[in-house]
Design an enzyme around this catalytic site. Sequence first.
Site, PDB file in Angstrom:
ATOM      1  CE  LYS A 167      -7.495 -10.096   2.744  1.00  0.00           C
ATOM      2  NZ  LYS A 167      -7.047  -9.613   4.069  1.00  0.00           N
ATOM      3  CE  LYS A 210       1.812  -4.362  -1.628  1.00  0.00           C
ATOM      4  NZ  LYS A 210       1.078  -3.396  -0.746  1.00  0.00           N
ATOM      5  CE  LYS A 222       2.929  -8.306   8.503  1.00  0.00           C
ATOM      6  NZ  LYS A 222       2.374  -7.136   7.779  1.00  0.00           N
TER       7      LYS A 222
END
Length: 321
Positions: free
Chosen positions: A108, A189, A192
């Site tokens: 990240k 996948k 959210k």
Amino acid sequence: MIRLSAITPSGQVQLGNYLGAIRRWAAEGTAEDVYFISDLHAMTSAHNPARLRALTREQLAVLVAAGVAPESVCVQSDLVRELGALTWLLECTCSYGEAARMIQFKEKSEGRASVRLSLLTYPVLMSADILLQGTHEVPVGEDQLQHVELARVLARRFNGTYGEVFVVPRAVVAPTAARVRDLAEPSRKMAKSAPDAAGTVFLLDPPDLVRRKIMRAVTDDRGEVRYDPDGQPGVTNLLEILSACTGKEARELAGSLSDYASLKEATAEAVVAELKPVRERTLALLADPTELDRIRAAGAERARDRSTHRLESALRVSGLG
């Protein structure tokens, strides 16, 4: 034996979260387990405070509505004082190199000129989550094994340096559940925080919207319903969702469906039926803020009661208080 699991309010609960984790927590959880909404973890990147608060309440309602025992559920930030103190002790036990080696931090932060310090340190907070509750087992996916190993290392080091305070937890790879993929892009996948909500079925989506999303799901031009993860990922995704909702084997279902339209229709109806009671109970809880606040407060009190002595021991043996 205490098991601990968490869900982060980075977005609305979606079908993959429910089928892959929440439904299993409700079915397999014991009175000793802890299930918490990790709202502090959601702050490692820019966030909207009002949205974070709303998503936290929504996820609390979803867990209870899904059948997770209310007394086992809590919100991470309700223990912010306890966790803040323990995180500091563990940061004083952890080295910079250990924190910087975390794969998620590397991924990240790569190529970014500036990231929040919390992105580096939140695995130590995760260790505090685990150790504060006296956790024995942490069911996780492969991507979280490294974080649980850090908790093990810090528990052993603290115990060896100051005295036996913490249970040394162990990671348990969560049982394989439905591999729910994005309906519009089955190579990834369902998530959210997906950039395009067209491929994500959210638990609180109205039934008509659920049906539309599934009927528009990407398939292929082969025209044959087969369970083939590599060759037909979109069709296979629908079969796995249908399998998870009906309890029937995906390959068996493939043999009973003649075309993509019937596959989508069957999947849409199965998903609507699976989510309907949870959706209705969630909306009822969200419409009753007094009851939701009561559940939240009771969960926090229980989590605090069984962790206070452990924190006090850790502070005392390390020379504080």
